[in-house]
Design a protein around this motif. Sequence first.
Motif, PDB file in Angstrom:
ATOM      1  N   ARG A   1       0.836  -1.197   0.000  1.00 54.05           N
ATOM      2  CA  ARG A   1       0.000   0.000   0.000  1.00 54.05           C
ATOM      3  C   ARG A   1       0.878   1.258   0.000  1.00 54.05           C
ATOM      4  N   CYS A   2       1.551   1.483   1.144  1.00 55.76           N
ATOM      5  CA  CYS A   2       2.275   2.735   1.333  1.00 55.76           C
ATOM      6  C   CYS A   2       3.525   2.503   2.179  1.00 55.76           C
TER       7      CYS A   2
ATOM      8  N   ASN B   1       3.057   6.686  -1.752  1.00 53.64           N
ATOM      9  CA  ASN B   1       1.834   5.960  -2.078  1.00 53.64           C
ATOM     10  C   ASN B   1       1.733   5.874  -3.592  1.00 53.64           C
TER      11      ASN B   1
ATOM     12  N   CYS C   1      -4.019   4.285   2.438  1.00 56.69           N
ATOM     13  CA  CYS C   1      -2.839   3.838   3.180  1.00 56.69           C
ATOM     14  C   CYS C   1      -3.267   3.190   4.494  1.00 56.69           C
TER      15      CYS C   1
ATOM     16  N   THR D   1       0.736   0.532   6.229  1.00 55.50           N
ATOM     17  CA  THR D   1       1.913   1.338   5.910  1.00 55.50           C
ATOM     18  C   THR D   1       3.156   0.688   6.495  1.00 55.50           C
TER      19      THR D   1
END
Length: 374
Positions: free
Chosen positions: A310-311, A321, A328, A331
């Motif tokens: 995702r992030c 991102n 997010c 993370t």
Amino acid sequence: MTSTDTIVEFKIVVPGMFSTVIDTFNRVQVTGHTRMDSVGYPEIPIISYLVAIPTCDSVIMNIELFDSIKYSNVNIYSAPELIPDTTVEGNIALIEQFAYNCTVYETDAWFPGTVAETIDKGAIRAQDVIRVLFYPIQFNPVKKEIWAYSQAKVTLTFMNASGSIQKNVGIFNEVVGNTLINYNSNGLNASVSCGAGLTDTGFVYRDSLLVGQKIGNKCDYLIVTPDEFFYNEDILNLAIHRSGFNGFDVAIITTSTINGSLLRYIDLNYIEGSYWILEGRIVERIGNTTVYMLPEPVYVIDIYEGGPFRCYYDDSFGLYNPTPTIPCDYTTNINSELSMSLQVFPNPFNDFMTVACSESNCLTVIYDTRGLLR
């Protein structure tokens, strides 16, 4: 020439062809135009036009030939390969090296097989365009014959067309007018002030205003620069000039790919039949930015799994991102303070490794790739 929102018609007149004899070949050229350059294939002349079109799903072309003539004992030269060579002055130049595709030259058929085609449907700024290619010669390499055409009419019609065929491209009006055969230019160019005196001039995006080098808003003018010129005063002055003088929204970005950092990476491919999947792009500091961080079993599906990358975030790097449409909610990060106090060596290791912590109270917990506590 006819150019409306529903149809474009224009006539092609071949300005003349000449032939140069090279050994047993004829190298044919149309004055002011180019030739096919697929290495080893017949070097057929090309007449190319870029045409303004309305926004549409597709373009239908019809071509009408007005005359033709057949020639015998003609062997069209094969397109050479361009290879770098050093000149007597010590410079690098591209020279032609003869290349010959036996399969093509032993095929008893007309080449290229079509008189005209449309390619490269796209846009210049807001103006929709398409390229029309006309081949004034059809060549049979076995019979050593050609058909030559000197005049034709091209008709373009459009499927599900909408809007005007001519769009406003601002200061690029003159450039587009000189490029497209059916665009009526009003002479507007970059030397004309579109922004001076206006209350709403352009804006310059740089630094924190351009998070992760992602241009969220519309950008009229893009400046891409190496890292060492990112804060260069001349670059900034150019951006300010285009913003104030031309009324552009200007974005300045660097050639660095992720958050202004040049990071190393490796690309992995899944080996068919393997029990574990480990693939995608693994980026230094961040991890796997394509799929899952750790290898996953091929035949096991966990309905509660968090999903692919995702992030990423840390204090010095900021937020990365790659897919803004995905939240997010997961993370990954590196705690810089913790990483300085923790050492793991050797890396890689065979049988034993050492985990050293400089803190007085340090608890080390290790999980394997299956998530099991070791």
